[in-house]
Write a protein that holds these residues in place. Sequence first.
Motif, short mmCIF file in Angstrom:
data_model
loop_
_atom_site.label_atom_id
_atom_site.label_comp_id
_atom_site.label_asym_id
_atom_site.label_seq_id
_atom_site.Cartn_x
_atom_site.Cartn_y
_atom_site.Cartn_z
N PHE A 110 3.00 2.85 9.57
CA PHE A 110 3.90 3.76 10.27
C PHE A 110 5.14 3.90 9.40
N ALA A 111 5.67 5.12 9.28
CA ALA A 111 6.86 5.31 8.46
C ALA A 111 7.73 6.43 9.02
N GLY A 155 10.12 -3.03 -2.44
CA GLY A 155 10.21 -4.15 -1.51
C GLY A 155 9.16 -4.01 -0.43
N GLU A 156 9.47 -4.47 0.75
CA GLU A 156 8.53 -4.40 1.87
C GLU A 156 8.63 -3.10 2.65
N ARG A 157 9.81 -2.49 2.68
CA ARG A 157 10.04 -1.40 3.63
C ARG A 157 10.34 -0.04 3.04
N PHE A 158 11.11 0.06 1.97
CA PHE A 158 11.60 1.35 1.51
C PHE A 158 10.58 2.11 0.69
N GLY A 192 12.33 7.09 2.77
CA GLY A 192 12.17 6.57 4.11
C GLY A 192 11.90 5.07 4.11
N PHE A 193 11.37 4.61 5.23
CA PHE A 193 11.07 3.20 5.38
C PHE A 193 9.84 3.02 6.26
N ASN A 194 9.09 1.98 5.97
CA ASN A 194 7.92 1.63 6.77
C ASN A 194 8.38 0.83 7.97
#
Length: 187
Positions: A29-30, A145-148, A184-186
């Motif tokens: 999901f993002a 990283g993990e999110r961006f 965006g980000f996850n």
Amino acid sequence: MKNLICLTMLFAICQRTVGQQVELPKATFAMHTGFLFGVWGNYEARLGQRTVFLTEAGFSFQSMAVFTNEGKEDVITPVLLVGPRRYFKSKISKKKSGSARITRGFLGAHIKFKPNSFFLDSDGLYGYANHLGVFPNIGMKKTMGERFVMELALGVGYAHYFAKQEGWPENIDRPTVDLRIRFGFNL
């Protein structure tokens, strides 16, 4: 038919591309924001080792010819997008801090629909003709990283405007370009 054959050949070529094998997550999901203005939420469901199915909904800012007598308008429209995406090359780079950057190239075939619900412009709320587009595209997705996430893609396709429903004498068909520059980000 020619477009289908070309798209099939591109996917076959991508099968042979050699890169580092990075496991895709089962689902992602993002939330993204993009070029000029726009907000989208998307979901990628893994179909195979390197294939995902992208589902996306959001609002897009654009300058478009609306089907009125006033000509071009700057508008915000709802957008729905679905289609497969094939990741064909992955590159991993690790920083000293331990975070990884994963860059993946992809090919996709998206169907984009802008419904006849509304668009917003400086004068208020108006209706416009349904718009359906098909865009084969190529792009790059970089995860930091993990999110961006950063995503760049270019698609050249075909759009059909259902203008008869809005009182115009005929529907409008034309080639279009889909440029995606998103950050965006996850979730």
